[in-house]
Design an enzyme around this catalytic site. Structure first.
Site, PDB file in Angstrom:
ATOM      1  N   GLU A 115       0.842  -1.201   0.000  1.00  0.00           N
ATOM      2  CA  GLU A 115       0.000   0.000   0.000  1.00  0.00           C
ATOM      3  C   GLU A 115       0.877   1.251   0.000  1.00  0.00           C
ATOM      4  O   GLU A 115       0.771   2.117   0.884  1.00  0.00           O
ATOM      5  CB  GLU A 115      -0.999  -0.020   1.170  1.00  0.00           C
ATOM      6  CG  GLU A 115      -1.968  -1.165   1.058  1.00  0.00           C
ATOM      7  CD  GLU A 115      -3.178  -1.093   1.989  1.00  0.00           C
ATOM      8  OE1 GLU A 115      -3.223  -0.238   2.872  1.00  0.00           O
ATOM      9  OE2 GLU A 115      -4.099  -1.916   1.794  1.00  0.00           O
ATOM     10  N   GLU A 153      -5.131  -8.643  -0.659  1.00  0.00           N
ATOM     11  CA  GLU A 153      -5.891  -8.387   0.584  1.00  0.00           C
ATOM     12  C   GLU A 153      -7.341  -8.149   0.197  1.00  0.00           C
ATOM     13  O   GLU A 153      -7.622  -7.281  -0.646  1.00  0.00           O
ATOM     14  CB  GLU A 153      -5.367  -7.150   1.337  1.00  0.00           C
ATOM     15  CG  GLU A 153      -4.063  -7.396   2.054  1.00  0.00           C
ATOM     16  CD  GLU A 153      -3.590  -6.201   2.875  1.00  0.00           C
ATOM     17  OE1 GLU A 153      -4.442  -5.480   3.425  1.00  0.00           O
ATOM     18  OE2 GLU A 153      -2.362  -6.020   2.948  1.00  0.00           O
TER      19      GLU A 153
HETATM   20  O1  AHR Z   1      -5.180  -6.131   6.788  1.00  0.00           O
HETATM   21  C1  AHR Z   1      -5.054  -5.000   7.580  1.00  0.00           C
HETATM   22  C2  AHR Z   1      -4.360  -3.847   6.846  1.00  0.00           C
HETATM   23  O2  AHR Z   1      -5.165  -3.437   5.780  1.00  0.00           O
HETATM   24  C3  AHR Z   1      -3.051  -4.148   6.198  1.00  0.00           C
HETATM   25  O3  AHR Z   1      -1.979  -4.073   7.086  1.00  0.00           O
HETATM   26  C4  AHR Z   1      -2.937  -3.088   5.162  1.00  0.00           C
HETATM   27  O4  AHR Z   1      -2.194  -3.490   4.042  1.00  0.00           O
HETATM   28  C5  AHR Z   1      -4.388  -2.791   4.816  1.00  0.00           C
HETATM   29  O5  AHR Z   1      -4.663  -1.445   4.848  1.00  0.00           O
END
Ligand code: AHR
Length: 523
Positions: A204, A327
């Site tokens: 991110e 994710e």
């Molecule tokens: O999964 C929780 C968080 O969500 C992670 O650390 C990040 O990559 C995302 O914003």
């Protein structure tokens, strides 16, 4: 990509309106879905890594959830809790991403090697400011992956690390000669090199990873990827950290500026019932309107994927760059009485339905979507498993993943679906039924059917072109209420039951209960 969905975009039916407007539809009866499947028409492979997972140094995900230490009273093998290892082995988990997330960009690998008693304690600045004991480090991660039979997906530190730090970590893990780093690894108990299957640089970068522009990150990615050398086995698959939501800029810039090895671009998307990060919505005691908005919001991922794939098709027409949703999942308000930085949430049948609907979408785009990693494995966000001291429960999401196991590395079968839509608030709507079909490695055809409604039974009629099938057998996951969940006192309230249906002359009819997930094998 070849899936056809003949829905009725402008003729939305709420359950209230259903009875009075039905005559407007020529083909569908109330709450009906009609599906046609040519079971001989197998196409591309649904990569097993679509069933990948993510575990971060966050809350009780790793500490307590996976790692309790050798001296714990909780039954463990060399520090890993036996109940969790067994449950994960049974899924199975094809690939696991570690150590973050946001945590990855502040992780310094040297903190997590060597004698555990001498490892430094750091502050986990992203997740509650708690102490990070570094008891779970490189050796523990690779041993964990080996124990559950998963491939490894390592997220290296770009935000606060250096290319040198990354290069030395890779040498430590993979060198087979007598370099000082290889010898240090051996002295720390590991003779054989570790196997890094997938590697991503930063996380991110548009946010917690450094608030960078895609152009700046693309330059850094190319620099780091140039020096990301490994010294044994196959080189890992290299993943550039991409965008989120409806933003396609990251895919655009990264795919146009690939000057070093870049095998995939990642993407993150979380489903929030309210779309408001300050008040996301409750995990268990949510209103009907939040069931609906959760369905609407989760299904948006299909458009986001499609838009990004369009960009990739322009800049990488040969299809060399994969698109990894590394994710995804639901994100609710933290459960009361829990540390707000720990992202601990309960998991209801709503989560099982969300998981199934997302998996069905991933199947459809699996030519490029070759990996996804649900966030996160244990005790964090949309978890497979929840633990409380020595107790462990399997969540409804775990059951969806287990029921879907035959889809791992199966051959995707396109189909046609004509389903009713349900109306949510405003102009939003969502289809009543989501479906996927594939030929599994065992040679059988599997179908998954999901009823996205919390209120209405779906009357599903399937037409199979191949008439040889006589039975559909499998498991149905549903529950009494739309917010039923497993608790430590009632761990089996939501669990799959065995079901079977007759198939007559290629016709299969299923009365799919509200909020349910069905996976059947055709015989
Ligand atoms: O999964 C929780 C968080 O969500 C992670 O650390 C990040 O990559 C995302 O914003």
């Amino acid at each position: 990509m070849i899936q056809f969905a003949f829905q009725l975009p402008n003729k939305l039916l709420s359950s209230v309106l259903l009875t009075c407007t039905l005559s407007a539809f020529s083909v569908l009866a109330e709450n009906q879905a009609v599906i046609s499947v040519d079971t001989d028409n197998t196409t591309f492979t649904i990569n097993k890594n679509i069933y990948g997972q993510f575990t971060e140094h966050l809350g009780r995900g790793i500490y307590e959830g996976i790692w309790v230490g050798e001296d714990s009273d909780i039954p463990n093998t060399r520090g890993y809790r036996n109940d969790v290892i067994n449950a994960l082995k049974n899924l199975p988990v094809p690939v696991v991403r570690w150590p973050g997330g946001c945590f990855a960009d502040e992780y310094h690998w040297r903190d997590g090697i060597g004698n555990r008693a001498s490892r430094p304690t750091r502050v986990n600045s992203n997740w509650g400011g708690v102490e990070e004991s570094n008891q779970f480090g490189t050796h523990e991660f690779f041993e964990f992956a080996e124990m559950i039979g998963a491939e490894t997906y390592l997220n290296v530190n770009l935000g606060t690390g250096t290319a040198k730090e990354m290069a030395q970590w890779l040498e430590y893990m993979t060198a087979t000669n007598n370099s000082s780093l290889a010898q240090e690894r051996r002295a720390n108990g590991r003779h054989k090199p570790f196997k890094i299957d997938y590697l991503t640089i930063g996380n991110e970068a548009w946010g917690c990873g450094g608030n960078m522009t895609p152009e700046y990150y693309a330059d850094l990615y190319n620099q780091y990827a140039t020096f990301a050398k490994t010294y044994s086995g196959k080189p890992p698959v290299f993943v550039a950290s991409g965008g989120t939501g409806d933003d396609t800029k990251w895919t655009e810039v990264l795919s146009q500026n690939k000057r070093a090895k870049m095998d995939a671009i990642s993407f993150h998307y979380y489903t929030l019932p309210t779309n408001d990060w300050n008040k996301k919505g409750k995990a268990i005691y949510f209103p009907q309107s939040e069931w609906d908005s959760t369905m609407v919001n989760t299904l948006k991922i299909e458009k986001f994927i499609r838009d990004n794939l369009k960009v990739l098709d322009t800049h990488d027409p040969e299809g060399n760059i994969g698109f990894y949703v590394d994710e995804w999942g639901t994100w609710y308000d933290v459960e009361p009485e829990h540390n707000p930085g720990f992202l601990y949430q309960q998991n209801t049948i709503r989560d099982a339905v969300v998981a199934a609907a997302n998996l069905n979408i991933f199947h459809q785009y699996a030519e490029r979507v070759q990996m996804t990693n649900i966030a996160q494995m244990v005790n964090v966000l949309q978890a497979m498993i929840l633990t409380d001291k020595e107790k462990m429960i399997l969540t409804p999401t775990y059951h969806t993943f287990k029921m879907y196991a035959p889809f791992q590395d199966a051959q995707f079968i396109p189909l046609e679906i004509d389903t009713m839509d349900y109306e949510s608030s405003g102009d939003d709507s969502y289809p009543a039924v989501s479906v996927s079909a594939a030929k599994a490695k065992d040679g059988y055809i599997y179908l998954s059917l999901v009823n996205l409604s919390s209120k209405n039974l779906a009357d599903v009629k399937l037409k199979l072109t191949n008439k040889v099938f006589t039975r559909a057998e499998g498991e149905l996951l549903t529950s009494e209420k739309m917010n039923s969940f497993n608790s430590f006192s009632q761990p089996e309230r939501v669990k799959p039951e065995k079901v079977g249906y007759a198939i007559k002359r290629g016709r299969l009819s299923v009365a799919l209960p509200q909020h349910s997930v069905l996976v059947v094998k055709l015989r």
